[in-house]
Design an enzyme around this catalytic site. Structure first.
Site, PDB file in Angstrom:
ATOM      1  N   ILE A  48      47.792  80.620 -12.002  1.00 11.45           N
ATOM      2  CA  ILE A  48      48.188  81.500 -13.105  1.00 11.45           C
ATOM      3  C   ILE A  48      47.989  80.666 -14.358  1.00 11.45           C
ATOM      4  CG2 ILE A  48      50.041  82.855 -14.157  1.00 11.45           C
ATOM      5  CD1 ILE A  48      51.347  82.848 -11.263  1.00 11.45           C
ATOM      6  N   GLU A  89      49.092  83.869 -25.534  1.00 10.76           N
ATOM      7  CA  GLU A  89      48.791  82.672 -26.325  1.00 10.76           C
ATOM      8  C   GLU A  89      50.048  81.941 -26.783  1.00 10.76           C
ATOM      9  OE1 GLU A  89      46.586  79.863 -27.882  1.00 10.76           O
ATOM     10  OE2 GLU A  89      45.485  81.652 -27.274  1.00 10.76           O
ATOM     11  N   ARG A  91      52.479  80.259 -25.245  1.00 13.04           N
ATOM     12  CA  ARG A  91      53.689  80.673 -24.524  1.00 13.04           C
ATOM     13  C   ARG A  91      54.218  81.989 -25.093  1.00 13.04           C
ATOM     14  NH1 ARG A  91      55.669  75.282 -25.484  1.00 13.04           N
ATOM     15  NH2 ARG A  91      54.486  73.925 -24.137  1.00 13.04           N
ATOM     16  N   ASP A 123      59.811  78.986 -24.260  1.00 13.49           N
ATOM     17  CA  ASP A 123      58.748  79.634 -23.484  1.00 13.49           C
ATOM     18  C   ASP A 123      59.060  81.130 -23.422  1.00 13.49           C
ATOM     19  OD1 ASP A 123      56.896  80.573 -21.624  1.00 13.49           O
ATOM     20  OD2 ASP A 123      57.112  78.833 -20.312  1.00 13.49           O
ATOM     21  N   ARG A 125      56.943  83.583 -22.433  1.00 13.79           N
ATOM     22  CA  ARG A 125      55.997  84.332 -21.613  1.00 13.79           C
ATOM     23  C   ARG A 125      56.718  85.358 -20.728  1.00 13.79           C
ATOM     24  NH1 ARG A 125      52.566  79.174 -19.639  1.00 13.79           N
ATOM     25  NH2 ARG A 125      54.646  78.314 -19.818  1.00 13.79           N
ATOM     26  N   LYS A 151      56.833  78.989 -13.042  1.00  9.59           N
ATOM     27  CA  LYS A 151      55.852  79.827 -12.350  1.00  9.59           C
ATOM     28  C   LYS A 151      56.159  79.880 -10.857  1.00  9.59           C
ATOM     29  CE  LYS A 151      52.132  79.289 -15.710  1.00  9.59           C
ATOM     30  NZ  LYS A 151      50.788  78.766 -15.995  1.00  9.59           N
TER      31      LYS A 151
END
Length: 191
Positions: A48, A89, A91, A123, A125, A151
């Site tokens: 990922i 982009e 995070r 972060d 994301r 992740k």
């Protein structure tokens, strides 16, 4: 969650021949880049990879992103599997804010301090599109190529069996040593 997906197309690259499918979630479009033998692999290798325009495209030495993407694409071409190109982009702070974060890093902040000073989390994301890719491609068991414990935790939370973790170790340089150390010391990345 409303996600559109493209047809699957061929993608010959300098790394080898792949299949590609795009996924559109809100205003972001992500990619699944699969080896030609992907659908024959029971537990494929999966990376990922979070988008980094400055690294992936421009070759920035401030991060290890391009090196990790190159490593993953070469590895997947040789061993089979999937690279999910996760287009969030910086995070997920966007390119404009990423450049502002770079300016703060030039003034002495680390990557986390810069994001926080700009009013973002360390972060931001959102990996929900990854779940859609895993569901669409009927993945139940994978070999995950990552250094990032977030992740790993996210993939496990989906009920996906991670039967192996492959570190994504690349050479550091004088421009990204502090960045890599921050990821290791403050974000728990496993190098």
């Amino acid at each position: 969650m409303n996600i559109e997906k493209s047809n699957i197309a061929n993608l010959p690259t300098k790394y080898g021949k792949f299949k590609i499918r795009a996924y559109k979630q809100d205003n972001q479009e992500h990619l699944a880049i699969m080896s030609e033998n992907f659908d024959k692999i029971e537990s494929p290798y999966v990376r990922i990879h979070s988008e980094c325009l400055t690294g992936d495209t421009l070759g920035s030495l401030k991060c290890d992103c391009q090196n990790q993407l190159d490593l993953a694409l070469k590895f997947i071409a040789a061993h089979g599997g999937l690279v999910i190109y996760h287009r969030q982009e910086g995070r997920n702070i966007g390119l404009l804010n990423k450049v502002n974060a770079y300016a703060l890093q030039d003034a002495g902040r680390n990557t986390i301090e810069a994001n926080l000073e700009l009013g973002f989390g360390e972060d931001d994301r959102d990996y929900s599109v990854v779940e859609e890719v895993f569901t669409d491609l009927e993945l139940k068991s994978i070999k995950l190529i990552t250094n990032n414990p977030k992740k790993i935790n996210y993939v496990e939370s989906l009920g996906i069996d991670i039967c192996e973790r492959i570190p994504a170790i690349t050479k550091s340089n004088k421009y990204n040593e502090d960045y890599i150390n921050t990821k290791k010391e403050h974000m728990g990345h496993m190098f």
